[in-house]
Motif scaffolding. Sequence first.
Motif, PDB file in Angstrom:
ATOM      1  N   ALA A  95       0.909  -1.067  -0.034  1.00 28.62           N
ATOM      2  CA  ALA A  95       0.004   0.029  -0.054  1.00 28.62           C
ATOM      3  C   ALA A  95       0.874   1.299  -0.002  1.00 28.62           C
ATOM      4  O   ALA A  95       0.569   2.191  -0.639  1.00 28.62           O
ATOM      5  N   GLY A  96       1.973   1.331   0.637  1.00 30.02           N
ATOM      6  CA  GLY A  96       2.776   2.558   0.868  1.00 30.02           C
ATOM      7  C   GLY A  96       3.581   2.809  -0.376  1.00 30.02           C
ATOM      8  O   GLY A  96       3.924   3.772  -1.166  1.00 30.02           O
ATOM      9  N   MET A  97       3.923   1.526  -1.161  1.00 30.37           N
ATOM     10  CA  MET A  97       4.661   1.642  -2.475  1.00 30.37           C
ATOM     11  C   MET A  97       3.612   2.548  -3.574  1.00 30.37           C
ATOM     12  O   MET A  97       3.998   3.097  -4.439  1.00 30.37           O
ATOM     13  N   THR A  98       2.146   1.714  -3.478  1.00 26.83           N
ATOM     14  CA  THR A  98       1.422   2.028  -4.554  1.00 26.83           C
ATOM     15  C   THR A  98       0.481   3.393  -4.352  1.00 26.83           C
ATOM     16  O   THR A  98       0.054   3.798  -5.457  1.00 26.83           O
ATOM     17  N   THR A  99       0.085   3.530  -3.293  1.00 25.65           N
ATOM     18  CA  THR A  99      -0.794   4.865  -2.853  1.00 25.65           C
ATOM     19  C   THR A  99       0.012   5.914  -2.010  1.00 25.65           C
ATOM     20  O   THR A  99      -0.765   6.654  -1.497  1.00 25.65           O
ATOM     21  N   GLY A 100       1.432   6.136  -2.116  1.00 30.48           N
ATOM     22  CA  GLY A 100       1.924   7.113  -1.509  1.00 30.48           C
ATOM     23  C   GLY A 100       1.485   8.405  -1.915  1.00 30.48           C
ATOM     24  O   GLY A 100       1.762   9.315  -0.813  1.00 30.48           O
ATOM     25  N   VAL A 101       1.050   8.716  -2.997  1.00 25.77           N
ATOM     26  CA  VAL A 101       0.765   9.855  -3.638  1.00 25.77           C
ATOM     27  C   VAL A 101      -0.539  10.465  -2.635  1.00 25.77           C
ATOM     28  O   VAL A 101      -0.842  11.744  -2.548  1.00 25.77           O
ATOM     29  N   LEU A 102      -1.233   9.575  -1.963  1.00 26.31           N
ATOM     30  CA  LEU A 102      -2.555   9.920  -0.899  1.00 26.31           C
ATOM     31  C   LEU A 102      -1.900  10.835   0.152  1.00 26.31           C
ATOM     32  O   LEU A 102      -2.592  11.398   1.014  1.00 26.31           O
ATOM     33  N   GLU A 103      -0.661  10.830   0.367  1.00 22.88           N
ATOM     34  CA  GLU A 103       0.089  11.604   1.539  1.00 22.88           C
ATOM     35  C   GLU A 103      -0.156  13.122   1.035  1.00 22.88           C
ATOM     36  O   GLU A 103      -0.428  13.957   2.162  1.00 22.88           O
ATOM     37  N   ILE A 104      -0.358  13.512   0.080  1.00 22.15           N
ATOM     38  CA  ILE A 104      -0.483  14.943  -0.488  1.00 22.15           C
ATOM     39  C   ILE A 104      -2.074  15.552   0.108  1.00 22.15           C
ATOM     40  O   ILE A 104      -2.099  16.519   0.841  1.00 22.15           O
TER      41      ILE A 104
END
Length: 110
Positions: free
Chosen positions: A37-46
């Motif tokens: 999940a961290g590798m693929t959806t890290g962009v949700l941090e923004i």
Amino acid sequence: MKIPRQYVIVFFTVFMMFSAQYANAYSAADKSLRGLAGMTTGVLEIPGNMVKESQAQGPAIGIPMGLAIGLGMTVTRTLVGVYEFLSAPFPLPAGFRPILKPEYPWDYFK
């Protein structure tokens, strides 16, 4: 054959104590999924950090501050995701606990 009520109560009490111990325990599978999940959806941090900072400081400060923090955390979340995915079989940190809080990037939106 009738089972006395005390035995049933003791059995369920012991069962609940042991199941509560493992209810919050993490496993290698949890760590692997967290890494993926961290590798693929890290962009949700923004958007997640924009929401978090806006709730804490108001939208005028929170949106640009959250954008800056989110950009940095995107890289961090992705790299930690790679680490957790590759090291999933090993209990590092102890008990397969998550490195970052929140555990998943979509937890900002709860």
